[in-house]
Design an enzyme around this catalytic site. Sequence first.
Site: not given
Ligand SMILES: NC(=O)c1ccc[n+]([C@@H]2O[C@H](COP(=O)([O-])OP(=O)(O)OC[C@H]3O[C@@H](n4cnc5c(N)ncnc54)[C@H](OP(=O)(O)O)[C@@H]3O)[C@@H](O)[C@H]2O)c1
Length: 280
Positions: A12, A60, A125, A129
Site C-alpha cells: 500500500l 506494520a 495480528y 491492530k
Molecule cells: N494486505 C492486506 O490484505 C491488508 C488488509 C487489511 C489491512 N491491511 C493493513 O494495511 C497496511 C499496509 O499493508 P500492506 O499490505 O501494504 O503490507 P506490507 O506490504 O507488508 O507493508 C508493510 C510495510 O511495513 C514495513 N515494516 C515492517 N516492520 C516495520 C518497522 N518496524 N518499521 C518500519 N516499517 C516496517 C514492511 O517492511 P518489510 O517488508 O521490510 O518488513 C513493509 O514494507 C498495514 O497496516 C496492514 O495491517 C492490510
Amino acid sequence: MTVLVTGAYGQLGQDILKTLKDNNINCVGFSRYALDVTDYKALERCFEKYRPDVVIHCAAYTNIDKAELDKDLCMRVNVTGAQNIANLCKKHDCKLAFISADYVFDGKSDKPYEIIDPPKPINYYGVTKYEAELFIRKALEKYFIIRTSCLFGYFGDNFVKNIIKKSQSQVPYYVVDDQISSPTYTADLAGFILEMIKSDKYGTYHATNEGQCSRYELAKYIAEYTNSQNYPKPIHSKYYTTLAKHPLYTVLSKSSLDLGGFKRLPEYRDALRRFLKTLD
Ligand SMILES: NC(=O)c1ccc[n+]([C@@H]2O[C@H](COP(=O)([O-])OP(=O)(O)OC[C@H]3O[C@@H](n4cnc5c(N)ncnc54)[C@H](OP(=O)(O)O)[C@@H]3O)[C@@H](O)[C@H]2O)c1
C-alpha cells in the site's frame, strides 16, 4: 502540505507515495531500514527534520500466520510503533492516518460490520491492530483510522498475484470458499486516503472496494478473466490448516463513508480488471 509515509516500500505504501507524487503533494516515504517505527528516537529526528503536516502510517507486521509465532515483534511493530507515531503526531500537531484491518472483527456476523460494532479479534495480528486503534483514539483528536481488507496492487506480493501464478501452472490448487470479504485495490485506496487527509473529517472509517466474495470466487474470477486452463478447487477452511485463525466473514459496511460525505470506492471486479491490465 507535507506528508510522511511509513512502510512506504510495502504494497500500500508504494501506491500511496505514487498517488501523492502524481498529485504534486510534498511527501517523504521511508522503508523499514530507513525508519524503524519501533525506534522512537529515529522517529523524533525524522519529525524534526521533515515537520510533516500528515503522517500516513502504513508500516506494520502483516504476516498473519507468522504473527502467532512471533508475537513479541508483531506487538512491537503494530502497537509500540503506532504509539510512537501517535505520540509524535500529538507533539507536532500533525494529522495521523492509520491503516487498520477487517481482522479486528471475529467474522461471525451475517451482515457487513458497522463502525459501532465491537471488535473481537480472533488472531494475534487482529489483537495488535485493535490495540493500536484504541491507543490512537485516546491519544489524538486529529486522526483517521481506516479499516480495509484483502489488499491487492501492483507492488509487492498478494493473494491475486499468487492466484495468477497458480492458475498459470499445471499444479492443482485449492482455495477456501467460506472466507468472505471485499477485495481492495491499493491504487483506489490510496486515492481515497488522499481525499481523506485533505479533510478534517476525523474518525474511524471502513474503506474497501464495493461488493463481496469468497477467496474461492475471487480466484475463480481471476482464472476466468486471465483465460487460465487451471481453475481453483474450493475447500472449506476447516480442512485448510493455517497457524492463525482467519475470520470467516469480514465485509465492512461503508455507511461511515456516506455519512462523512466521501465517495465510495469502485466495485471490486472493476478494480481487479484495471489491476490486471497493469500486468499486461
Ligand atoms: N494486505 C492486506 O490484505 C491488508 C488488509 C487489511 C489491512 N491491511 C493493513 O494495511 C497496511 C499496509 O499493508 P500492506 O499490505 O501494504 O503490507 P506490507 O506490504 O507488508 O507493508 C508493510 C510495510 O511495513 C514495513 N515494516 C515492517 N516492520 C516495520 C518497522 N518496524 N518499521 C518500519 N516499517 C516496517 C514492511 O517492511 P518489510 O517488508 O521490510 O518488513 C513493509 O514494507 C498495514 O497496516 C496492514 O495491517 C492490510
